[in-house]
Scaffold this motif. Sequence first.
Motif, PDB file in Angstrom:
ATOM      1  N   THR A 229     -17.447 -68.356   6.364  1.00  0.00           N
ATOM      2  CA  THR A 229     -18.543 -67.591   5.763  1.00  0.00           C
ATOM      3  C   THR A 229     -18.776 -66.277   6.507  1.00  0.00           C
ATOM      4  O   THR A 229     -18.978 -65.226   5.874  1.00  0.00           O
ATOM      5  N   ALA A 230     -18.745 -66.309   7.827  1.00  0.00           N
ATOM      6  CA  ALA A 230     -18.965 -65.079   8.606  1.00  0.00           C
ATOM      7  C   ALA A 230     -17.863 -64.061   8.357  1.00  0.00           C
ATOM      8  O   ALA A 230     -18.139 -62.874   8.113  1.00  0.00           O
ATOM      9  N   ALA A 231     -16.610 -64.515   8.405  1.00  0.00           N
ATOM     10  CA  ALA A 231     -15.503 -63.581   8.172  1.00  0.00           C
ATOM     11  C   ALA A 231     -15.533 -63.033   6.751  1.00  0.00           C
ATOM     12  O   ALA A 231     -15.304 -61.839   6.530  1.00  0.00           O
TER      13      ALA A 231
ATOM     14  N   THR B   7     -10.951 -67.667   3.211  1.00  0.00           N
ATOM     15  CA  THR B   7     -11.589 -66.363   3.383  1.00  0.00           C
ATOM     16  C   THR B   7     -11.351 -65.399   2.220  1.00  0.00           C
ATOM     17  O   THR B   7     -12.309 -64.741   1.775  1.00  0.00           O
ATOM     18  N   PRO B   8     -10.129 -65.258   1.694  1.00  0.00           N
ATOM     19  CA  PRO B   8      -9.939 -64.274   0.603  1.00  0.00           C
ATOM     20  C   PRO B   8     -10.821 -64.543  -0.613  1.00  0.00           C
ATOM     21  O   PRO B   8     -11.447 -63.613  -1.144  1.00  0.00           O
ATOM     22  N   TYR B   9     -10.879 -65.807  -1.045  1.00  0.00           N
ATOM     23  CA  TYR B   9     -11.693 -66.119  -2.223  1.00  0.00           C
ATOM     24  C   TYR B   9     -13.176 -65.898  -1.943  1.00  0.00           C
ATOM     25  O   TYR B   9     -13.895 -65.304  -2.747  1.00  0.00           O
ATOM     26  N   CYS B  10     -13.650 -66.375  -0.781  1.00  0.00           N
ATOM     27  CA  CYS B  10     -15.059 -66.229  -0.429  1.00  0.00           C
ATOM     28  C   CYS B  10     -15.422 -64.753  -0.234  1.00  0.00           C
ATOM     29  O   CYS B  10     -16.508 -64.310  -0.618  1.00  0.00           O
ATOM     30  N   ALA B  11     -14.507 -63.980   0.339  1.00  0.00           N
ATOM     31  CA  ALA B  11     -14.767 -62.543   0.518  1.00  0.00           C
ATOM     32  C   ALA B  11     -14.881 -61.838  -0.821  1.00  0.00           C
ATOM     33  O   ALA B  11     -15.648 -60.872  -0.963  1.00  0.00           O
ATOM     34  N   ARG B  12     -14.151 -62.301  -1.794  1.00  0.00           N
ATOM     35  CA  ARG B  12     -14.254 -61.717  -3.136  1.00  0.00           C
ATOM     36  C   ARG B  12     -15.650 -61.945  -3.724  1.00  0.00           C
ATOM     37  O   ARG B  12     -16.206 -61.078  -4.393  1.00  0.00           O
TER      38      ARG B  12
ATOM     39  N   GLU C 231     -29.282 -64.770   0.618  1.00  0.00           N
ATOM     40  CA  GLU C 231     -29.182 -65.870  -0.330  1.00  0.00           C
ATOM     41  C   GLU C 231     -27.726 -66.230  -0.609  1.00  0.00           C
ATOM     42  O   GLU C 231     -27.373 -67.413  -0.707  1.00  0.00           O
ATOM     43  N   VAL C 232     -26.879 -65.218  -0.729  1.00  0.00           N
ATOM     44  CA  VAL C 232     -25.457 -65.473  -0.955  1.00  0.00           C
ATOM     45  C   VAL C 232     -24.847 -66.161   0.260  1.00  0.00           C
ATOM     46  O   VAL C 232     -24.015 -67.066   0.124  1.00  0.00           O
ATOM     47  N   ILE C 233     -25.259 -65.747   1.450  1.00  0.00           N
ATOM     48  CA  ILE C 233     -24.737 -66.362   2.670  1.00  0.00           C
ATOM     49  C   ILE C 233     -25.097 -67.844   2.721  1.00  0.00           C
ATOM     50  O   ILE C 233     -24.249 -68.697   3.020  1.00  0.00           O
ATOM     51  N   LEU C 234     -26.352 -68.181   2.414  1.00  0.00           N
ATOM     52  CA  LEU C 234     -26.766 -69.584   2.437  1.00  0.00           C
ATOM     53  C   LEU C 234     -26.011 -70.406   1.401  1.00  0.00           C
ATOM     54  O   LEU C 234     -25.566 -71.527   1.682  1.00  0.00           O
ATOM     55  N   ALA C 235     -25.854 -69.843   0.200  1.00  0.00           N
ATOM     56  CA  ALA C 235     -25.136 -70.570  -0.845  1.00  0.00           C
ATOM     57  C   ALA C 235     -23.672 -70.784  -0.465  1.00  0.00           C
ATOM     58  O   ALA C 235     -23.139 -71.891  -0.594  1.00  0.00           O
ATOM     59  N   GLN C 236     -23.023 -69.743   0.020  1.00  0.00           N
ATOM     60  CA  GLN C 236     -21.616 -69.865   0.395  1.00  0.00           C
ATOM     61  C   GLN C 236     -21.419 -70.750   1.617  1.00  0.00           C
ATOM     62  O   GLN C 236     -20.410 -71.442   1.729  1.00  0.00           O
TER      63      GLN C 236
END
Length: 289
Positions: free
Chosen positions: A84-86, A144-149, A188-193
Amino acid sequence: MMRATAKQLRLLTVLPAVLVTGLAILGPALAPHAAETPVGIPFGDPDATAWLGTDRLGRDVLSQLLYGGWGLLVLAAVIAVAVTAASCVLGALAALRPGIGTLIERATDFVMLLPAVLGILLVLTSWPDAGAYGLLVVALLFGTPYCARVFAAAAAGIAASGYVEVAQASGETLAHLIFREVIPNLREVILAQLGLRFVAAVYLVSTASFLQLPTTLGASNWAVMVRENASGMLLNPWAVLAPSLAIAIVAVSVNLAVTAFGRGRTSRRKVSVDAAEPGPKPRVGEVES
């Protein structure tokens, strides 16, 4: 009244995960027997000595269950935080620099074509002593690639906002824009992800443990229990069902909790917007219903 009920329902969705996680943390202190100590015959029925029966080596299934969750959940949590951080930093960078966003999209398309299990096998078989570090590398490469998108899409509107443009015009550095202007507005996005990445990490660690690839998780974690005791499921089903249910409860409960809390935030935001919009005013002499 309805708001209180919705809040109670959201708390109920996360309660099973909290209970299972608490048992995993306190498990070694609560276990009636040592994890590797035989207490009966292999695949023995539940009794007063072993409440969930015994496994293939005659060990107490309940003690194995209480000992086996700690390593798996801690590693899943570390993977979730790291991915999540990356991804959050890369997503914010992609929103501010569209060229990098294109690279992330190409990487996501490539990763989606490769199964995560194949990545686990490639990394951990070519790096036999990797253990938990190898799993972290696999999670970063494939998650990471999918989450970064996702973060890039969420940060696109923020990057185009007025205060970010003013900060860019005033000569602020890229690091300042990412960490002071964009990321604080992605809470909010960070918590959800973070919740979703934890669920994905639980499945990833469970799969790798089931295949007995990482050697640093120990021999009594939940996924290994399922693998080793599958042959005696008809003799003592609890040797397989108990660890399987523990993994499923944590994963499903965290997923439901993330969905419920996200829906609650969306509802509160909608109520705030509706309250701020001016409505039709009643004419003189009319009673407002």
